[in-house]
Design a protein around this motif. Structure first.
Motif, PDB file in Angstrom:
ATOM      1  N   LEU A  60       0.845  -1.195   0.000  1.00  0.00           N
ATOM      2  CA  LEU A  60       0.000   0.000   0.000  1.00  0.00           C
ATOM      3  C   LEU A  60       0.879   1.243   0.000  1.00  0.00           C
ATOM      4  O   LEU A  60       1.715   1.415   0.889  1.00  0.00           O
ATOM      5  N   ALA A  61       0.687   2.096  -0.996  1.00  0.00           N
ATOM      6  CA  ALA A  61       1.514   3.289  -1.128  1.00  0.00           C
ATOM      7  C   ALA A  61       0.713   4.536  -0.804  1.00  0.00           C
ATOM      8  O   ALA A  61      -0.399   4.723  -1.294  1.00  0.00           O
ATOM      9  N   SER A  86      -1.821   4.047   6.678  1.00  0.00           N
ATOM     10  CA  SER A  86      -1.466   3.081   7.724  1.00  0.00           C
ATOM     11  C   SER A  86      -2.713   2.490   8.373  1.00  0.00           C
ATOM     12  O   SER A  86      -2.734   1.310   8.738  1.00  0.00           O
ATOM     13  N   SER A  87      -3.771   3.290   8.509  1.00  0.00           N
ATOM     14  CA  SER A  87      -5.029   2.770   9.058  1.00  0.00           C
ATOM     15  C   SER A  87      -5.696   1.811   8.080  1.00  0.00           C
ATOM     16  O   SER A  87      -6.278   0.802   8.482  1.00  0.00           O
ATOM     17  N   LEU A  88      -5.620   2.128   6.794  1.00  0.00           N
ATOM     18  CA  LEU A  88      -6.120   1.208   5.779  1.00  0.00           C
ATOM     19  C   LEU A  88      -5.373  -0.119   5.873  1.00  0.00           C
ATOM     20  O   LEU A  88      -5.981  -1.203   5.822  1.00  0.00           O
ATOM     21  N   VAL A 112       2.968  -1.305   4.335  1.00  0.00           N
ATOM     22  CA  VAL A 112       2.499   0.072   4.199  1.00  0.00           C
ATOM     23  C   VAL A 112       3.692   0.973   3.924  1.00  0.00           C
ATOM     24  O   VAL A 112       4.656   0.981   4.691  1.00  0.00           O
ATOM     25  N   ILE A 113       3.631   1.726   2.824  1.00  0.00           N
ATOM     26  CA  ILE A 113       4.695   2.690   2.507  1.00  0.00           C
ATOM     27  C   ILE A 113       4.147   4.079   2.781  1.00  0.00           C
ATOM     28  O   ILE A 113       3.294   4.589   2.059  1.00  0.00           O
ATOM     29  N   ASP A 114       4.627   4.691   3.832  1.00  0.00           N
ATOM     30  CA  ASP A 114       4.118   5.974   4.319  1.00  0.00           C
ATOM     31  C   ASP A 114       5.138   7.073   4.042  1.00  0.00           C
ATOM     32  O   ASP A 114       6.295   6.810   3.712  1.00  0.00           O
ATOM     33  N   HIS A 136       5.282  -1.381   8.604  1.00  0.00           N
ATOM     34  CA  HIS A 136       5.015   0.034   8.363  1.00  0.00           C
ATOM     35  C   HIS A 136       6.332   0.716   8.008  1.00  0.00           C
ATOM     36  O   HIS A 136       7.203   0.905   8.859  1.00  0.00           O
ATOM     37  N   ILE A 137       6.492   1.068   6.740  1.00  0.00           N
ATOM     38  CA  ILE A 137       7.716   1.719   6.254  1.00  0.00           C
ATOM     39  C   ILE A 137       7.465   3.217   6.137  1.00  0.00           C
ATOM     40  O   ILE A 137       6.507   3.638   5.491  1.00  0.00           O
TER      41      ILE A 137
END
Length: 381
Positions: free
Chosen positions: A215-216, A245-247, A262-264, A289-290
């Motif tokens: 997820l981007a 991140s919540s998704l 997750v790419i944050d 979580h990245i």
């Protein structure tokens, strides 16, 4: 007035078994019953927008979801409802209480304006709504209408709950306290920025597996990931900044056997920093979580964020992330992804600013991105 059990059991029969939200006194009995039910899942969110994103992630992962909150917090949910759910066609059931209802029971002054505009706000957002049922006989038809709309239009449906709609229901469960049991060693962060976002995204693609969910976050991150190589297991968020991140949390909880990456970005993470507290409490072991930190809002003007003045790693540790790592090279990122996750992990990567020339926008539409991700998850089940 109905019993909470009466509504929730009918909803369960219709496939709704994932609930998230923010408390309201009107919802107390409802939330209590869900928390006490062993066959239902409830995630308490820090704010309403976060709850919408969590519910949306669970829906993408195959679970019909309900999000609940007070109308005074509706403003927090407007962004994801309009730029995530409506754009990606993610249907969730919304239960919003009607504090400050005109001609209703006297209420606190802060509810006055929102109470006056709650129905109109839903209509302005093109979310169909009706009143939450107060008679047992009306429960099944109400939920059936909601399901019919959600199935046909792939968009949210709302129930507006008036005061006194649900009978009192005590909470019997005790909250499980989850302090960081073993504080991980907090890695030091180098000031050096040697690699670009694009180089780190290439490493993430090279190190991840086809069955992983990637997820981007919104902005250049999703566009660059798409440009490197479009893959069916990738989700390119648009809008709903700060909600990625919540998704991911919703997906990870609904699909505990799948690795969720997750790419944050620093600007997005700062916008909804409270999401880290919810993720840290839930602690899904399959979530990585990245955070790619270039210390600026690069896709929206290039102004600096305040990330240069804070320590994301210490924040993640304090929120309950069980493993916190700093990577400085693409090789380190790729190496980390080669091993399966064993606990909730936060990976901090400092990057230098920079955008590839002639960066394309995805040709695939948001609804197509969401639908193919659903199919990938369904095939893997």
């Amino acid at each position: 007035m109905i019993q909470a059990e009466s509504f929730i059991r009918v909803a369960k029969d219709k496939g709704f078994d994932f609930y998230t939200g923010v408390p309201c006194s009107y919802l107390t009995s409802f939330i209590n019953y869900v928390i006490d039910s062993p066959d239902l899942q409830y995630v308490g969110a820090a704010n309403e927008g976060e709850a919408v994103a969590i519910a949306s992630g669970a829906e993408l992962a195959g679970m019909r979801s309900v999000v609940m909150f007070q109308n005074s917090g509706f403003g927090n949910a407007v962004n994801p409802l309009t730029s995530l759910n409506q754009i990606f066609k993610i249907p969730i059931l919304i239960i919003v209480t009607w504090r400050g209802q005109p001609d209703g029971a006297p209420d606190e002054p802060q509810h006055q304006l929102m109470g006056a505009i709650t129905p109109q706000l839903l209509e302005l957002m093109q979310i169909p709504w009706e009143y939450f049922p107060t008679q047992t006989a009306d429960i099944e038809p109400t939920i059936s209408r909601a399901v019919a709309h959600m199935t046909q239009h792939q968009s949210p449906y709302a129930l507006v709950m008036k005061k006194g709609s649900v009978e009192s229901c005590d909470l019997n469960s005790l909250l499980t306290v989850k302090p960081p049991s073993i504080t991980p060693e907090i890695p030091s962060i180098s000031e050096k920025m040697s690699f670009t976002r694009n180089e780190m995204l290439q490493a993430i693609q090279a190190g991840s597996h086809p069955q992983d969910i990637v997820l981007a976050t919104t902005g250049y991150t999703g566009r660059e990931l798409y440009a490197i190589e479009d893959r069916e297991n990738q989700f390119y968020q648009v809008g709903s900044m700060g909600c990625i991140s919540s998704l991911g949390l919703g997906i990870a909880l609904a699909q505990p056997k799948k690795q969720v990456i997750v790419i944050d970005g620093d600007g997005a993470a700062l916008m909804r920093l409270s999401a880290l507290t919810t993720i840290g409490y839930e602690r899904p072991v399959n979530l990585l979580h990245i955070l790619l930190d270039n210390q600026r809002h690069e896709s929206t003007g290039g102004q600096s964020t305040v990330s240069h003045s804070i320590d994301f790693c210490r924040i993640a540790t304090a929120c309950g992330y069980e493993k916190v790592i700093v990577a400085t090279t693409p090789e380190e990122v790729k190496s980390l992804l080669a091993s399966p996750l064993e606990k909730l992990t936060f990976l901090y990567v400092k990057i230098k600013p920079g955008i590839p020339e002639k960066l394309p926008r995805p040709k695939i539409t948001p609804p197509e991105v969401a639908q193919r991700l659903r199919k990938i998850i369904q095939v893997a089940q």
